[in-house]
Design a protein around this motif. Structure first.
Motif, PDB file in Angstrom:
ATOM      1  N   TYR A   4       0.788  -1.189  -0.100  1.00 30.78           N
ATOM      2  CA  TYR A   4      -0.066   0.059  -0.110  1.00 30.78           C
ATOM      3  C   TYR A   4       0.901   1.242  -0.039  1.00 30.78           C
ATOM      4  O   TYR A   4       0.538   2.325  -0.811  1.00 30.78           O
ATOM      5  N   GLU A  19      -9.707   1.826  -6.642  1.00 29.98           N
ATOM      6  CA  GLU A  19     -10.137   0.963  -5.555  1.00 29.98           C
ATOM      7  C   GLU A  19      -9.172  -0.057  -5.221  1.00 29.98           C
ATOM      8  O   GLU A  19      -8.697  -0.503  -6.253  1.00 29.98           O
ATOM      9  N   CYS A  36      -6.898  -3.964   8.078  1.00 32.00           N
ATOM     10  CA  CYS A  36      -8.049  -3.106   8.581  1.00 32.00           C
ATOM     11  C   CYS A  36      -7.499  -1.634   8.922  1.00 32.00           C
ATOM     12  O   CYS A  36      -8.155  -0.576   8.808  1.00 32.00           O
ATOM     13  N   ARG A  39      -7.347   0.284   5.617  1.00 37.20           N
ATOM     14  CA  ARG A  39      -8.745   0.391   5.196  1.00 37.20           C
ATOM     15  C   ARG A  39      -9.368   1.685   6.008  1.00 37.20           C
ATOM     16  O   ARG A  39      -9.850   2.735   5.640  1.00 37.20           O
ATOM     17  N   ASP A  40      -9.089   1.668   7.400  1.00 38.60           N
ATOM     18  CA  ASP A  40      -9.298   2.936   8.267  1.00 38.60           C
ATOM     19  C   ASP A  40      -8.693   4.202   7.820  1.00 38.60           C
ATOM     20  O   ASP A  40      -9.382   5.324   8.145  1.00 38.60           O
ATOM     21  N   GLU A  43     -10.540   5.124   2.441  1.00 37.73           N
ATOM     22  CA  GLU A  43     -11.948   5.003   1.974  1.00 37.73           C
ATOM     23  C   GLU A  43     -12.177   4.025   0.785  1.00 37.73           C
ATOM     24  O   GLU A  43     -13.006   3.566   0.511  1.00 37.73           O
ATOM     25  N   VAL A  45     -10.483   1.568   0.056  1.00 42.77           N
ATOM     26  CA  VAL A  45      -9.733   0.347   0.391  1.00 42.77           C
ATOM     27  C   VAL A  45     -10.806  -0.651   0.730  1.00 42.77           C
ATOM     28  O   VAL A  45     -11.585  -0.373   1.763  1.00 42.77           O
ATOM     29  N   LYS A  46     -10.884  -2.041   0.204  1.00 42.51           N
ATOM     30  CA  LYS A  46     -11.870  -2.731   0.609  1.00 42.51           C
ATOM     31  C   LYS A  46     -11.203  -4.091   1.188  1.00 42.51           C
ATOM     32  O   LYS A  46     -10.112  -4.327   0.692  1.00 42.51           O
ATOM     33  N   LEU A  47     -11.757  -4.816   2.071  1.00 42.68           N
ATOM     34  CA  LEU A  47     -10.825  -5.979   2.600  1.00 42.68           C
ATOM     35  C   LEU A  47     -11.960  -7.251   2.254  1.00 42.68           C
ATOM     36  O   LEU A  47     -13.236  -7.215   2.331  1.00 42.68           O
TER      37      LEU A  47
END
Length: 181
Positions: A4, A19, A36, A39-40, A43, A45-47
């Protein structure tokens, strides 16, 4: 986190929209907790967390089934492929290519490992599919149309890279030097 951070530093600011779908394929470490945290912070980022290790094929399909864009890139987290390849593949996609393969032109590995990898891809090229690039590929871009076809195939025990070649969409290649792990 390294993947990332690498993408954030090199390419995310160059994209209009993005995305990222991270898939935790049943890792036994704290990978999901780190994801996680990412992702926090972002916005976009999906898991996806799989219940156990199902293998690369299932993990990639899980990611593709959870992405929403017009195209998607599969990429390993080990940083062997430069993140800038995503931009090259994206440019090729904008020219009408439905599949863009990141093909290894060379690799930072020992002579024996290079020999066996080269032999494997030559065998695949000659016996399974003649459009397998000599250097092979793990990283690739797929148009939404290709993703939908792959989802319909519903293959459980197959090589996804071979399916990508088999579906027959307009394909381009970008070449890169694979780094050592």
């Amino acid at each position: 986190m390294l993947l990332y951070e690498d993408m954030k530093a090199k390419i995310l600011h160059k994209l209009e929209d993005y995305e990222i779908v991270f898939v935790d394929d049943g890792s036994g470490d704290n990978s999901f907790e780190i994801l996680c945290q990412i992702r926090d912070l972002d916005e976009n980022v999906k898991l996806v967390k799989l219940s156990r290790n199902f293998g690369e094929h299932a993990a990639i399909l899980a990611g593709l089934s959870n992405c929403s864009g017009d195209c998607a890139v599969t990429k390993q987290a080990d940083l062997q492929e430069d993140s800038e390849l995503i931009l090259e593949m994206y440019e090729s996609w904008k020219k009408g290519n439905k599949v863009v393969l990141a093909v290894r032109s060379d690799r930072d590995e020992g002579a024996i490992q290079k020999f066996f990898a080269s032999t494997y891809y030559k065998i695949i090229n000659r016996t399974v599919t003649p459009n397998m690039p000599e250097g092979g590929f793990d990283c690739y871009l797929l148009d939404r149309q290709v993703i939908e076809v792959l989802m319909m195939l519903d293959e459980k025990n197959s090589a996804l890279t071979l399916q990508v070649l088999w579906v027959g969409f307009k394909t381009d290649k970008v070449y890169f030097h694979r780094k050592a792990r």
